[in-house]
Scaffold this motif. Structure first.
Motif, PDB file in Angstrom:
ATOM      1  N   GLY A 110      28.431  67.161  61.752  1.00 23.19           N
ATOM      2  CA  GLY A 110      29.235  67.747  62.529  1.00 23.19           C
ATOM      3  C   GLY A 110      29.471  66.794  63.720  1.00 23.19           C
ATOM      4  N   ASP A 111      28.566  65.981  64.230  1.00 23.35           N
ATOM      5  CA  ASP A 111      28.984  65.019  65.075  1.00 23.35           C
ATOM      6  C   ASP A 111      29.790  64.038  64.593  1.00 23.35           C
ATOM      7  OD1 ASP A 111      27.469  66.078  67.156  1.00 23.35           O
ATOM      8  OD2 ASP A 111      25.531  65.387  66.360  1.00 23.35           O
ATOM      9  N   VAL A 112      29.459  63.559  63.255  1.00 24.97           N
ATOM     10  CA  VAL A 112      30.289  62.546  62.526  1.00 24.97           C
ATOM     11  C   VAL A 112      31.921  63.093  62.605  1.00 24.97           C
ATOM     12  CG1 VAL A 112      30.608  61.266  60.547  1.00 24.97           C
ATOM     13  CG2 VAL A 112      28.457  61.619  61.389  1.00 24.97           C
ATOM     14  N   ILE A 113      32.061  64.185  62.146  1.00 25.70           N
ATOM     15  CA  ILE A 113      33.320  64.834  61.934  1.00 25.70           C
ATOM     16  C   ILE A 113      34.066  64.932  63.398  1.00 25.70           C
ATOM     17  CG2 ILE A 113      34.589  66.901  61.326  1.00 25.70           C
ATOM     18  CD1 ILE A 113      32.310  67.110  59.121  1.00 25.70           C
ATOM     19  N   TYR A 114      33.444  65.349  64.375  1.00 25.21           N
ATOM     20  CA  TYR A 114      33.772  65.538  65.741  1.00 25.21           C
ATOM     21  C   TYR A 114      34.468  64.034  66.103  1.00 25.21           C
ATOM     22  CZ  TYR A 114      34.673  66.532  70.635  1.00 25.21           C
ATOM     23  OH  TYR A 114      35.322  66.770  71.939  1.00 25.21           O
ATOM     24  N   ALA A 115      33.665  63.131  65.898  1.00 25.67           N
ATOM     25  CA  ALA A 115      33.730  61.598  66.383  1.00 25.67           C
ATOM     26  C   ALA A 115      35.103  61.106  65.646  1.00 25.67           C
ATOM     27  CB  ALA A 115      32.762  60.915  65.898  1.00 25.67           C
ATOM     28  N   ILE A 116      35.454  61.273  64.447  1.00 21.86           N
ATOM     29  CA  ILE A 116      36.518  60.782  63.827  1.00 21.86           C
ATOM     30  C   ILE A 116      37.588  61.444  64.041  1.00 21.86           C
ATOM     31  CG2 ILE A 116      36.010  62.186  61.456  1.00 21.86           C
ATOM     32  CD1 ILE A 116      37.737  58.440  61.945  1.00 21.86           C
ATOM     33  N   THR A 117      37.758  63.033  64.192  1.00 28.85           N
ATOM     34  CA  THR A 117      38.779  63.761  64.486  1.00 28.85           C
ATOM     35  C   THR A 117      39.065  63.397  65.996  1.00 28.85           C
ATOM     36  OG1 THR A 117      37.212  65.641  65.419  1.00 28.85           O
ATOM     37  CG2 THR A 117      38.126  65.702  63.265  1.00 28.85           C
ATOM     38  N   SER A 118      38.214  63.103  66.956  1.00 34.18           N
ATOM     39  CA  SER A 118      38.857  62.821  68.288  1.00 34.18           C
ATOM     40  C   SER A 118      39.319  61.279  68.118  1.00 34.18           C
ATOM     41  CB  SER A 118      37.190  62.730  69.151  1.00 34.18           C
ATOM     42  OG  SER A 118      37.557  62.115  70.361  1.00 34.18           O
ATOM     43  N   LYS A 119      38.936  60.518  67.324  1.00 36.46           N
ATOM     44  CA  LYS A 119      39.459  59.043  67.341  1.00 36.46           C
ATOM     45  C   LYS A 119      40.674  59.207  67.010  1.00 36.46           C
ATOM     46  CE  LYS A 119      37.045  55.645  65.900  1.00 36.46           C
ATOM     47  NZ  LYS A 119      36.111  54.744  65.111  1.00 36.46           N
ATOM     48  N   LEU A 120      40.867  59.898  65.806  1.00 35.61           N
ATOM     49  CA  LEU A 120      42.220  60.037  65.098  1.00 35.61           C
ATOM     50  C   LEU A 120      43.183  60.798  66.072  1.00 35.61           C
ATOM     51  CD1 LEU A 120      41.375  60.877  61.468  1.00 35.61           C
ATOM     52  CD2 LEU A 120      42.583  58.964  62.238  1.00 35.61           C
ATOM     53  N   ILE A 121      42.911  61.467  66.796  1.00 36.01           N
ATOM     54  CA  ILE A 121      43.830  62.118  67.787  1.00 36.01           C
ATOM     55  C   ILE A 121      44.234  61.091  69.004  1.00 36.01           C
ATOM     56  CG2 ILE A 121      43.913  64.039  69.467  1.00 36.01           C
ATOM     57  CD1 ILE A 121      42.406  65.885  67.642  1.00 36.01           C
ATOM     58  N   ARG A 122      43.153  60.359  69.310  1.00 36.98           N
ATOM     59  CA  ARG A 122      43.291  59.505  70.469  1.00 36.98           C
ATOM     60  C   ARG A 122      44.210  58.473  70.165  1.00 36.98           C
ATOM     61  NH1 ARG A 122      38.474  58.863  70.978  1.00 36.98           N
ATOM     62  NH2 ARG A 122      38.181  56.977  69.914  1.00 36.98           N
ATOM     63  N   ARG A 123      44.245  57.844  68.867  1.00 35.36           N
ATOM     64  CA  ARG A 123      44.917  56.793  68.329  1.00 35.36           C
ATOM     65  C   ARG A 123      46.349  57.312  67.985  1.00 35.36           C
ATOM     66  NH1 ARG A 123      40.692  53.176  64.955  1.00 35.36           N
ATOM     67  NH2 ARG A 123      39.286  52.467  66.886  1.00 35.36           N
ATOM     68  N   HIS A 124      46.449  58.401  67.998  1.00 31.61           N
ATOM     69  CA  HIS A 124      48.028  58.938  67.539  1.00 31.61           C
ATOM     70  C   HIS A 124      48.519  59.731  68.722  1.00 31.61           C
ATOM     71  CE1 HIS A 124      46.141  57.935  63.788  1.00 31.61           C
ATOM     72  NE2 HIS A 124      47.264  57.362  63.278  1.00 31.61           N
ATOM     73  N   PRO A 125      48.892  59.130  69.792  1.00 37.40           N
ATOM     74  CA  PRO A 125      49.457  59.750  70.958  1.00 37.40           C
ATOM     75  C   PRO A 125      50.912  60.146  70.463  1.00 37.40           C
ATOM     76  CG  PRO A 125      49.257  57.537  71.689  1.00 37.40           C
ATOM     77  CD  PRO A 125      48.497  57.826  70.351  1.00 37.40           C
ATOM     78  N   HIS A 126      51.411  59.797  69.763  1.00 37.19           N
ATOM     79  CA  HIS A 126      52.658  59.487  69.157  1.00 37.19           C
ATOM     80  C   HIS A 126      52.926  60.789  68.452  1.00 37.19           C
ATOM     81  CE1 HIS A 126      50.906  56.719  66.496  1.00 37.19           C
ATOM     82  NE2 HIS A 126      51.627  57.223  65.716  1.00 37.19           N
ATOM     83  N   VAL A 127      51.789  61.369  67.790  1.00 41.17           N
ATOM     84  CA  VAL A 127      51.985  62.447  66.962  1.00 41.17           C
ATOM     85  C   VAL A 127      51.149  63.723  67.512  1.00 41.17           C
ATOM     86  CG1 VAL A 127      50.916  63.467  64.723  1.00 41.17           C
ATOM     87  CG2 VAL A 127      51.614  61.097  65.081  1.00 41.17           C
ATOM     88  N   PHE A 128      50.169  63.387  68.186  1.00 42.58           N
ATOM     89  CA  PHE A 128      49.389  64.600  68.974  1.00 42.58           C
ATOM     90  C   PHE A 128      49.581  64.488  70.488  1.00 42.58           C
ATOM     91  CE2 PHE A 128      46.775  63.428  65.319  1.00 42.58           C
ATOM     92  CZ  PHE A 128      46.848  64.441  64.553  1.00 42.58           C
ATOM     93  N   GLY A 129      50.291  63.806  71.027  1.00 45.62           N
ATOM     94  CA  GLY A 129      50.759  63.632  72.660  1.00 45.62           C
ATOM     95  C   GLY A 129      52.104  63.517  72.733  1.00 45.62           C
ATOM     96  N   ASP A 130      52.587  62.829  73.870  1.00 49.73           N
ATOM     97  CA  ASP A 130      53.915  62.938  74.185  1.00 49.73           C
ATOM     98  C   ASP A 130      54.448  61.247  74.122  1.00 49.73           C
ATOM     99  OD1 ASP A 130      52.604  61.761  76.323  1.00 49.73           O
ATOM    100  OD2 ASP A 130      53.194  63.210  77.798  1.00 49.73           O
ATOM    101  N   LEU A 131      53.726  60.618  73.551  1.00 49.39           N
ATOM    102  CA  LEU A 131      54.381  59.127  73.618  1.00 49.39           C
ATOM    103  C   LEU A 131      55.303  59.374  72.146  1.00 49.39           C
ATOM    104  CD1 LEU A 131      51.645  56.940  74.696  1.00 49.39           C
ATOM    105  CD2 LEU A 131      53.257  57.882  76.080  1.00 49.39           C
ATOM    106  N   ASP A 132      56.389  58.382  72.311  1.00 50.26           N
ATOM    107  CA  ASP A 132      57.172  58.192  70.955  1.00 50.26           C
ATOM    108  C   ASP A 132      56.778  56.915  70.207  1.00 50.26           C
ATOM    109  OD1 ASP A 132      58.578  60.396  71.526  1.00 50.26           O
ATOM    110  OD2 ASP A 132      59.999  59.238  72.918  1.00 50.26           O
ATOM    111  N   ALA A 133      56.950  56.701  68.864  1.00 49.08           N
ATOM    112  CA  ALA A 133      56.780  55.641  68.134  1.00 49.08           C
ATOM    113  C   ALA A 133      57.688  55.653  67.031  1.00 49.08           C
ATOM    114  CB  ALA A 133      55.273  55.656  67.696  1.00 49.08           C
ATOM    115  N   ASN A 134      58.969  55.155  66.975  1.00 50.01           N
ATOM    116  CA  ASN A 134      60.008  55.311  66.055  1.00 50.01           C
ATOM    117  C   ASN A 134      60.050  54.696  64.682  1.00 50.01           C
ATOM    118  OD1 ASN A 134      61.364  56.785  68.323  1.00 50.01           O
ATOM    119  ND2 ASN A 134      61.954  54.896  69.239  1.00 50.01           N
ATOM    120  N   ASP A 135      58.911  53.800  64.564  1.00 54.26           N
ATOM    121  CA  ASP A 135      58.755  53.169  63.389  1.00 54.26           C
ATOM    122  C   ASP A 135      57.073  52.679  63.146  1.00 54.26           C
ATOM    123  OD1 ASP A 135      58.382  50.610  64.947  1.00 54.26           O
ATOM    124  OD2 ASP A 135      60.447  50.496  64.559  1.00 54.26           O
ATOM    125  N   ALA A 136      56.664  52.296  62.071  1.00 49.28           N
ATOM    126  CA  ALA A 136      55.424  51.855  61.565  1.00 49.28           C
ATOM    127  C   ALA A 136      54.904  50.930  62.656  1.00 49.28           C
ATOM    128  CB  ALA A 136      55.470  51.691  60.214  1.00 49.28           C
TER     129      ALA A 136
END
Length: 269
Positions: free
Chosen positions: A85-111
């Motif tokens: 569970g700690d492993v899964i929490y760590a990777i889900t937290s990292k993915l959310i943190r590293r994709h603010p343009h998907v899960f936050g309010d930042l924009d990223a128009n291309d790859a």
């Protein structure tokens, strides 16, 4: 115990295998050190199935690979370090943190913009990790695993250094460096200094990895493809020898080379 599509069943099976009373004797003997090479082996088998586009094998190999984090998390749980569970929490937290343009309010128009944001966040994470450990400013080369295949690690090291401006200005400059390293290999051989030959060939391979990066090519993948091509072509050479009733070892270089040129020509046709 029955098979299931739920990951919870895999966790249950792993715990049962490690049960001190009713578990499997082999599994009970395993440690982090004894199973670590299986993780690497299974990752390569996944990559092999992908390259062969064998999706039945891929399904099986992904299962074998999935077992590895479950296995190591079970060992960690038993030792009181963490659980799956700690492993899964760590990777889900990292993915959310590293994709603010998907899960936050930042924009990223291309790859490219998304990758740039990803790299910036990774720099922040390395600094935070160093601070937690009481270390000074982290090196940009931190967390490049020493266990990576040497060619892949060379590409990753040069890529990290390039992020702070330590890089060749263009492809031609790296090509010149490659030729320089080749000349140094020749010089070391002329001096019959085997230790120097090894060192210079290492520098040559490192320069080749840098050249690949400058050209936008993954050197590890390129070498794997070259290995596969060589194997396929040599199998053809062996088959032609059988057709002509001659043993490969007795065929002679000229005949072998002629067969090799046949398959090369066919590949280019």
């Amino acid at each position: 115990m029955q098979p299931s599509r739920e990951i919870s069943r895999l966790i249950e099976i792993m715990a049962a295998l490690r049960d001190p009373v009713t578990g499997c004797p082999w599994d009970l003997e395993q440690t982090f050190a004894t199973i670590r090479h299986y993780t690497i082996e299974e990752a390569y088998e996944v990559a092999d199935a992908v390259e062969r586009e064998d999706f039945a094998d891929l399904r099986e190999e992904l299962g074998d690979l999935l077992l590895q984090p479950i296995y190591q998390a079970q060992l960690a749980k038993e030792a009181g370090h963490f659980d799956i569970g700690d492993v899964i929490y760590a990777i889900t937290s990292k993915l959310i943190r590293r994709h603010p343009h998907v899960f936050g309010d930042l924009d990223a128009n291309d790859a490219e913009a998304a990758q740039s944001r990803w790299e910036a966040i990774k720099v922040e994470e390395r600094a935070a990790k160093a601070a937690r450990k009481g270390e000074q400013t982290p090196s940009v080369l931190d967390d490049v695993p020493s266990t990576l295949p040497a060619l892949a690690r060379a590409e990753k090291l040069t890529k990290r250094a390039a992020q702070v401006g330590f890089d060749w200005p263009h492809y031609a400059a790296v090509k010149e460096k490659l030729l320089e390293e080749l000349a140094e290999v020749d010089s070391a051989r002329e001096m019959q200094d085997q230790a120097a030959v090894q060192e210079e060939i290492g520098d040559l391979l490192f320069a080749a990895a840098n050249l690949a990066r400058q050209a936008g090519v993954d050197p590890e993948a390129a070498l794997r493809d070259a290995n596969s091509k060589f194997s396929r072509r040599f199998h053809y050479v062996e088959a032609r020898c059988r057709e002509d009733g001659v043993a490969v070892e007795d065929a002679g270089l000229d005949r072998l080379d002629s067969y090799w040129n046949e398959i090369r020509a066919a590949d280019k046709a």
